[in-house]
Design an enzyme around this catalytic site. Structure first.
Site, PDB file in Angstrom:
ATOM      1  N   SER A 240       0.623   1.605  -1.889  1.00  0.00           N
ATOM      2  CA  SER A 240       1.259   2.378  -0.816  1.00  0.00           C
ATOM      3  C   SER A 240       0.282   2.817   0.265  1.00  0.00           C
ATOM      4  O   SER A 240       0.664   3.000   1.415  1.00  0.00           O
ATOM      5  CB  SER A 240       1.960   3.599  -1.408  1.00  0.00           C
ATOM      6  OG  SER A 240       1.080   4.321  -2.249  1.00  0.00           O
TER       7      SER A 240
ATOM      8  N   ASP B 207      -4.788  10.405 -13.212  1.00  0.00           N
ATOM      9  CA  ASP B 207      -3.771   9.357 -13.099  1.00  0.00           C
ATOM     10  C   ASP B 207      -3.797   8.512 -14.371  1.00  0.00           C
ATOM     11  O   ASP B 207      -4.667   7.665 -14.535  1.00  0.00           O
ATOM     12  CB  ASP B 207      -4.051   8.484 -11.870  1.00  0.00           C
ATOM     13  CG  ASP B 207      -2.993   7.399 -11.684  1.00  0.00           C
ATOM     14  OD1 ASP B 207      -2.022   7.378 -12.468  1.00  0.00           O
ATOM     15  OD2 ASP B 207      -3.141   6.576 -10.766  1.00  0.00           O
TER      16      ASP B 207
END
Length: 478
Positions: A137, A288
């Site tokens: 993204s 993450d």
């Protein structure tokens, strides 16, 4: 097959706000109309119908978000990952469908960005593959070779204008959620938006990522089990990060399960020890828990197997004031010490006022069960089906998450517990990520032998900190 590409990323504030405002208004109007119609449903079916409507509208909204690329997609992903405590389940489930692998930016646009950032002379030193290794993204990655010595490299290239669009994208996402009428915009929600904004800022700060990558490379320099890419400053800028190319296979590759049990145990132990280093020693965490951040490199001998660590953009620093109570919560659970655990919960601002003793007892038992993977099986034996004859924990057989969810579902914890602080959620995600890694590779390892060397680190300081915080919240009168 060639990857689909686009000529540019829409980063103009007006066009992105307009797209999201239109999507939000349409979703809000549809949701309001359908919700009104739900009142015609028989009373015993209304809640199920309401959830069905919310789920459908959330999915439609997410499809619109996915078209915009850039930080909007990343905002949605982060909210899915950490928003389960303040977003409706139906919205969280829809956000989880946002794909990080997206349409790539076409090569001429990437080449212009490289030429602008590196200059013609530096660019001429590299042979760059125009086909990206991956597109996400916020940017995409291309393989390259340094012509002078054949050194294999990767270039992580941030999309033009993405960093500058973060603030306007955040404002637009908030407006979209308000217009959609699907999310209660509470104080807790606003605090989490601030955290998402900070996380995004770190992800587009390639100078910080280069520093953190070098830092972890130094921390793990003497541990042959791990490989951290080398940073090449000559080809790195504020928006381009050049690293050594590191080969390996994905954790979920079927070839991993074909490795011998001792090899998988070796890898699993290394990952769990890395987790303990981050939590108990370094105060730095990879927040993450994405398997894409790891590769496995199979050596000629079992002891030569290595784990390649990738993407240090999600590394977060924690000070002892924040992480200390979290470590004390782990210790309280590990020792089955209910009083110690509850004091840590108070220090974390996790308890809403005074919870009944029965609730505290039930929650303590849940925490004791949650840490069974790291327990001494002789002191606190887990279910027999997750132990082998040597007393090693069968991570692949473990159904621990489903047992924890079932226990939590039987108890009304939400009435007595505040929305957990973000630091607690980061810690929980970290531990769950390590658990999932060992579960996927079907490791057979005694977790207590991993945790024991770390459990005492900073213990005295953490105890004193929790005592101080507890006393501040519960002053003794008289």
């Amino acid at each position: 097959m060639a990857r689909k590409t686009v000529k540019r990323v829409k980063t103009g504030a007006f066009e992105r706000r307009f797209s999201m405002a239109r999507a939000g208004l349409m979703a809000g109007a549809r949701y309001a109309t359908l919700s009104a119609g739900a009142w015609l449903t028989p009373r015993d079916q209304r809640e199920a119908r309401r959830k069905e409507i919310l789920s459908g509208q959330a999915q439609e909204l997410v499809r619109e978000l996915g078209k915009l690329k850039g930080s909007v997609v990343k905002i949605g992903q982060m909210m899915a990952l950490f928003g389960e405590h303040f977003l409706p389940d139906e919205v969280t489930a829809a956000l989880h469908t946002l794909e990080n692998s997206t349409t790539a930016l076409e090569w001429p646009a990437i080449e212009r960005q490289l030429r602008k950032e590196l200059g013609d002379m530096k660019l001429a030193e590299l042979e760059i593959d125009p086909e990206p290794l991956g597109a996400a993204s916020l940017g995409q990655v291309h393989r390259a070779v340094r012509k002078s010595d054949g050194r294999e490299l990767v270039l992580k290239i941030q999309y033009p204008g993405v960093a500058d669009a973060i603030d306007s994208d955040m404002r637009a996402v908030v407006q979209l959620l308000k217009l959609s009428r699907m999310v209660p915009v509470t104080e807790q929600f606003n605090l989490w938006l601030d955290e998402v904004r900070a996380m995004l800022g770190r992800e587009v700060d390639y100078d910080l990522e280069a520093y953190t990558t070098r830092h972890f490379r130094k921390l793990l320099a003497d541990d042959p089990r791990f490989v951290v890419p080398e940073v090449f400053g000559a080809y790195s800028t504020h928006t381009i990060l050049c690293l050594s190319y590191e080969h390996g296979i994905n954790v979920s590759d079927p070839a991993v399960l074909e490795l011998s049990q001792p090899r998988r145990n070796f890898i699993g132990r290394a990952i769990m020890e890395l987790c303990c280093h981050e939590v108990f020693e370094w105060n730095k965490m990879q927040t993450d828990p994405n398997f894409g951040n790891y590769l496995l490199r199979v050596g000629e001998k079992p002891e030569e197997d290595q784990i390649v660590l990738l993407d240090f953009g999600a590394i977060r620093d924690f000070d002892d004031e924040i992480l200390g109570p979290g470590r004390e919560m782990i210790r309280g659970a590990w020792h089955h010490d209910k009083a110690r655990l509850i004091r840590a919960l108070h220090a974390l601002d996790f308890l809403a006022g005074s919870a009944p003793e029965r609730v505290l007892e039930d929650f303590s038992r849940l925490c004791f069960e949650a840490i069974e993977v790291l327990q001494d099986p002789e002191r606190f034996p887990p279910p027999a089906h997750v132990l082998n004859e040597q007393g090693e924990y069968l991570w692949g057989n473990s159904d621990l998450p489903s047992r924890i969810m079932a226990r939590a579902g039987r108890n009304a914890f939400s009435v007595h517990f505040d929305v957990p602080p973000k630091e607690f959620i980061f810690l929980a995600r970290k531990l769950l990520g390590a658990y999932t890694f060992l579960h996927v590779i079907e490791a057979e390892v005694r977790g207590d032998t991993i945790l024991r060397p770390f459990i005492g680190m900073h213990e005295e300081e953490d105890l004193a900190l929790v005592d101080r915080k507890y006393t501040e919240k519960h002053p003794v009168n008289g």
